[in-house]
Design an enzyme around this catalytic site. Structure first.
Site, PDB file in Angstrom:
ATOM      1  N   LEU A  22      -2.058   5.668   2.364  1.00 25.35           N
ATOM      2  CA  LEU A  22      -1.775   5.490   1.324  1.00 25.35           C
ATOM      3  C   LEU A  22      -0.073   4.193   1.074  1.00 25.35           C
ATOM      4  CD1 LEU A  22      -0.326   8.778   0.591  1.00 25.35           C
ATOM      5  CD2 LEU A  22      -1.585   8.022  -0.949  1.00 25.35           C
ATOM      6  N   GLY A  25       4.315   1.646   6.785  1.00 25.17           N
ATOM      7  CA  GLY A  25       5.913   1.509   6.835  1.00 25.17           C
ATOM      8  C   GLY A  25       6.133   1.397   8.298  1.00 25.17           C
ATOM      9  N   GLY A  26       7.382   0.930   8.050  1.00 24.24           N
ATOM     10  CA  GLY A  26       7.799   0.256   9.217  1.00 24.24           C
ATOM     11  C   GLY A  26       8.065   1.220  10.688  1.00 24.24           C
ATOM     12  N   MET A  27       7.080   2.791  10.960  1.00 22.17           N
ATOM     13  CA  MET A  27       7.084   3.333  11.643  1.00 22.17           C
ATOM     14  C   MET A  27       5.554   4.297  12.101  1.00 22.17           C
ATOM     15  SD  MET A  27      11.278   5.535  10.804  1.00 22.17           S
ATOM     16  CE  MET A  27      10.268   7.099  12.140  1.00 22.17           C
ATOM     17  N   GLY A  28       5.328   3.352  10.630  1.00 24.70           N
ATOM     18  CA  GLY A  28       3.941   3.862  10.907  1.00 24.70           C
ATOM     19  C   GLY A  28       3.003   3.707   9.721  1.00 24.70           C
ATOM     20  N   GLN A  29       1.381   4.464   9.987  1.00 24.22           N
ATOM     21  CA  GLN A  29       0.390   4.248   8.783  1.00 24.22           C
ATOM     22  C   GLN A  29       0.319   5.833   8.232  1.00 24.22           C
ATOM     23  OE1 GLN A  29      -1.668   1.597   7.753  1.00 24.22           O
ATOM     24  NE2 GLN A  29      -1.921   3.148   6.044  1.00 24.22           N
ATOM     25  N   VAL A  30       0.672   5.492   6.366  1.00 27.54           N
ATOM     26  CA  VAL A  30       0.604   6.885   6.218  1.00 27.54           C
ATOM     27  C   VAL A  30      -1.326   6.982   5.340  1.00 27.54           C
ATOM     28  CG1 VAL A  30       1.591   8.070   4.013  1.00 27.54           C
ATOM     29  CG2 VAL A  30       2.933   6.728   5.579  1.00 27.54           C
ATOM     30  N   ASP A 138      18.956   5.470   2.724  1.00 27.42           N
ATOM     31  CA  ASP A 138      17.468   5.578   2.028  1.00 27.42           C
ATOM     32  C   ASP A 138      17.374   4.973   0.127  1.00 27.42           C
ATOM     33  OD1 ASP A 138      16.536   2.429   1.580  1.00 27.42           O
ATOM     34  OD2 ASP A 138      14.389   2.583   2.049  1.00 27.42           O
TER      35      ASP A 138
END
Length: 685
Positions: A22, A25-30, A138
């Protein structure tokens, strides 16, 4: 939009079977996943380098537990998580539907009644978030899904527990500047629910007008507007319930904003009895994601992001990347040139002319980028000019021939910084998490000089030392002094708390100057390039936010642009002069190189356009030139053809080595009938 799984992707996470990607992001994969019972979920898998830090795991577990308590009809629910897994993950309900950003971009602003109903749904969701001790941090149009049963607030990936310490290192700003509160920009670790209320006011203004109330063409300009200027609410009827509420939510002092429950009550009272926000037409076919913090352009479709964490990549990217368009107030096209603008100083000279030609008019224009240009550099021999932009391309231009030499294609994200090597044979360009090297003669990519893994690692600025032996790389909130041949970092300069804006070497190469999105905290910093030590910090004592710095040809003076151009004595660290014009914020400035053949041994050029534009004004599409010794404004250069109704700002400036040609990046305002960014060239005596 769901992309296929890569060969290296897992096929199962916990009890969930993965079906596709999907986003990142800055913190990981979705990923998109399916539960054993057939329900769709959005699964975020945390990046390994974050998962390896014990404090991060502990904090992640606390936030997951807090977020799981969030209820209500207007938030996406977290349904499962495993903070203790080798790669921590969490799962949330998958919500199909377009974002508010997509709907307004594709179909225009919502009707006032629909905005009020939308606001009621968002406020109810925020109330549920705040009741659980969370602050979203955010809230923006890209994080509001217009689902079939009403609006949903998504992306709790950067939510903040109000009684806990910061998730990331001290001073990190998380969120999207265009929708942040002033206190979130200044002290990101101390946000409260009032910060979300400020963001709600900005989101409602966007829904009603199609633009954010603090939109500008660069991040520094946005920060200046958020922290120091009144919101632009043109398009919302003054005195209407919506105008009154939005204006109240956008109060600079958090103590002066209404609490979430009051916002919900006022919306419940003022909202007309009507169905929920009406169903929107389908979003047009997807295009590549709009760069972070980029205000919408009427009629331009954007990539569909209809999942819980879809906006995270854009949210984190916005820390370093400038915005693409300046959205002027309605009716603000600067079309006239005959009359002096009302807010122009009385002693400001009119456009000067030489006997043979009008020097204030551009003599050339370089066009080729499809999206906004965000960086500019001129080679030391004056033969070539390089640009980079949101179209991910780096272009090399032949200044002698006045045409494009070639396009360098290879970046996976916006190319936001460029610098030539000392001998002019190499060109360096930076983007998100990568630094590339190009051969100037062929346009071929020679190598990837560096890659980065940090959440905010945008290579936002570059500078080559006078001897060519050091490349200063502004990445995230730090500066790396790198060997341009090997990519080896010999010193890392740390001290800024915000994303890097600009770096510049002194003429002797012994000193480096830098500015970042610190909003006055660290001002202008000077560094010893030999050992990376901090020499001094220059500050005017206020909340000044600087966009750029440059040394004078003799190295004795440093200029810094922002609200005016400041001249600093390098030896004493004292502010000696401030140059101003009709602009409230100057996006860029440059020192004219010293050359015996030019008039004026040290001329400062500044440009920008962050003031309200009137139909008869040329302000906002001009470049001001001052004599650096006297501080006198000597000329005003006009951007583009004054006979056309183009609204534009100038985001970058650079001189050729002989000081005779000035190049400036012209960014047309949104909605200018297909107008494209360009580099305009002026010849100076």
């Amino acid at each position: 939009m769901v992309d296929p799984l890569a060969p290296s992707d897992p096929r199962h996470i916990g009890p969930y079977q993965l079906e596709g990607r999907l986003g990142t992001g800055g913190m990981g994969q979705v990923f998109l996943g399916t539960s054993p019972g057939g329900r769709k979920v959005a699964l975020k898998v945390i990046r390994p380098e974050l998962a390896a830090a014990a404090p991060f795991r502990a904090r992640f577990a606390r936030e997951v537990e807090a977020a799981r308590r969030v209820g209500g009809f207007h938030t996406a629910q977290i349904v499962d998580a495993d903070p203790g897994a080798a790669s921590p993950w969490l799962a949330a309900e998958y919500i199909p539907g377009p974002t508010l950003q997509q709907v307004v971009t594709a179909h225009g602003p919502l009707a006032p009644g629909a905005v009020l109903r939308l606001g009621a749904g968002i406020a109810e969701g925020l109330a549920a978030v705040h009741d659980c001790g969370l602050v979203h941090r955010d809230l923006k149009p890209g994080n509001v899904i217009l689902a079939a049963d009403g609006p949903r607030i998504i992306d709790f990936g950067i939510a903040h527990v109000t009684d806990a310490g910061p998730l990331t290192h001290t001073g990190t700003v998380i969120g999207t500047y265009a929708y942040m509160s002033p206190e979130q920009i200044r002290t990101p670790a101390r946000v409260t629910p009032a910060s979300d209320v400020f963001s709600l006011g900005s989101v409602l203004a966007f829904a009603a007008t199609g633009r954010g109330p603090f939109d500008a063409s660069t991040v520094p300009a946005i920060i200046h507007r958020v922290t120091s200027e009144a919101p632009v609410l043109t398009g919302i009827a003054e005195g209407s319930p919506l105008h009154t509420l939005v204006h109240h939510c956008l109060t600079k002092d958090p103590a002066g904003r209404p609490p979430t429950v009051e916002v919900l009550h006022r919306l419940a009272v003022t909202t007309p009895a009507a169905p929920p926000v009406p169903a929107m037409p389908p979003v047009p076919p997807p295009l590549p994601a709009v760069p972070p913090a980029t205000p919408p352009v009427a009629g331009r479709p954007v990539r569909r992001r209809a999942v819980l964490f879809g906006g995270l990549a854009a949210a984190t990217a916005a820390v370093a990347v400038p915005t693409a368009f300046a959205l002027w107030p309605e009716g603000g096209s600067p079309t006239g040139t005959k009359d002096r603008p009302k807010d122009r100083p009385k002693d400001e000279p009119r456009a000067g002319k030489s006997p043979d030609r009008d020097i204030t008019r551009p003599v050339g224009e370089l066009k080729g980028h499809e999206r906004d240009i965000v960086c500019l550099a001129v080679s030391r021999d004056g033969r070539f000019l390089a640009t980079g932009g949101y179209d991910k391309n780096v272009k090399l231009w032949d200044l002698t021939a006045g045409r494009e030499k070639f396009t360098c294609e290879g970046h996976t994200d916006a190319a936001i910084s460029v610098a030539f090597g000392a001998d002019g044979t190499l060109l360096y360009s930076g983007a998100f998490k990568e630094l590339l090297v190009w051969d100037v003669n062929s346009g071929a990519a020679k190598e990837k000089l560096a890659t980065y893994n940090g959440e905010f690692d945008y290579v936002s600025c570059l500078a080559t030392s006078p001897d060519g032996k050091t490349l200063a790389v502004g990445v995230g909130s730090r500066i790396e002094l790198m060997d341009p041949g090997t990519g080896r970092v010999r010193e890392t300069l740390e001290g800024h708390t915000g994303s890097m804006h600009w770096v510049a070497f002194a003429p002797d190469g012994k000193t480096l100057a830098s500015v970042a999105a610190d909003v006055g905290k660290n001002g202008i910093r000077l560094w010893n390039t030999a050992d990376g030590g901090s020499l001094k910090t220059l500050s005017d004592g206020g909340e000044t936010n600087y966009s750029g710095v440059a040394f004078s040809p003799d190295g004795k003076t440093l200029i810094a642009n922002g609200p005016g151009v400041q001249l600093w004595d390098v030896a004493s660290g004292k502010l000696t002069r401030k140059l101003t014009d009709a602009h409230t914020h100057l996006a860029c400035a440059a020192y004219r190189p010293a050359d015996a053949g030019t008039s004026g041994k040290a001329v400062v050029a500044g440009a920008g356009g962050f003031v309200e534009i009137k139909k008869t004004d040329t302000v906002g599409r001009t470049v001001s030139i001052w004599d650096a010794d006297s501080g006198k404004l000597t000329a005003t250069l006009v951007v583009g053809d004054p006979k056309t109704p183009l609204r534009a700002s100038v985001s970058r400036l650079a001189f050729t080595p002989d000081g005779r040609t000035l190049a400036g990046v012209c960014i047309p305002a949104a909605g200018e009938n297909g107008a494209k960014p360009s580099v305009q060239l002026w010849k100076l005596p």
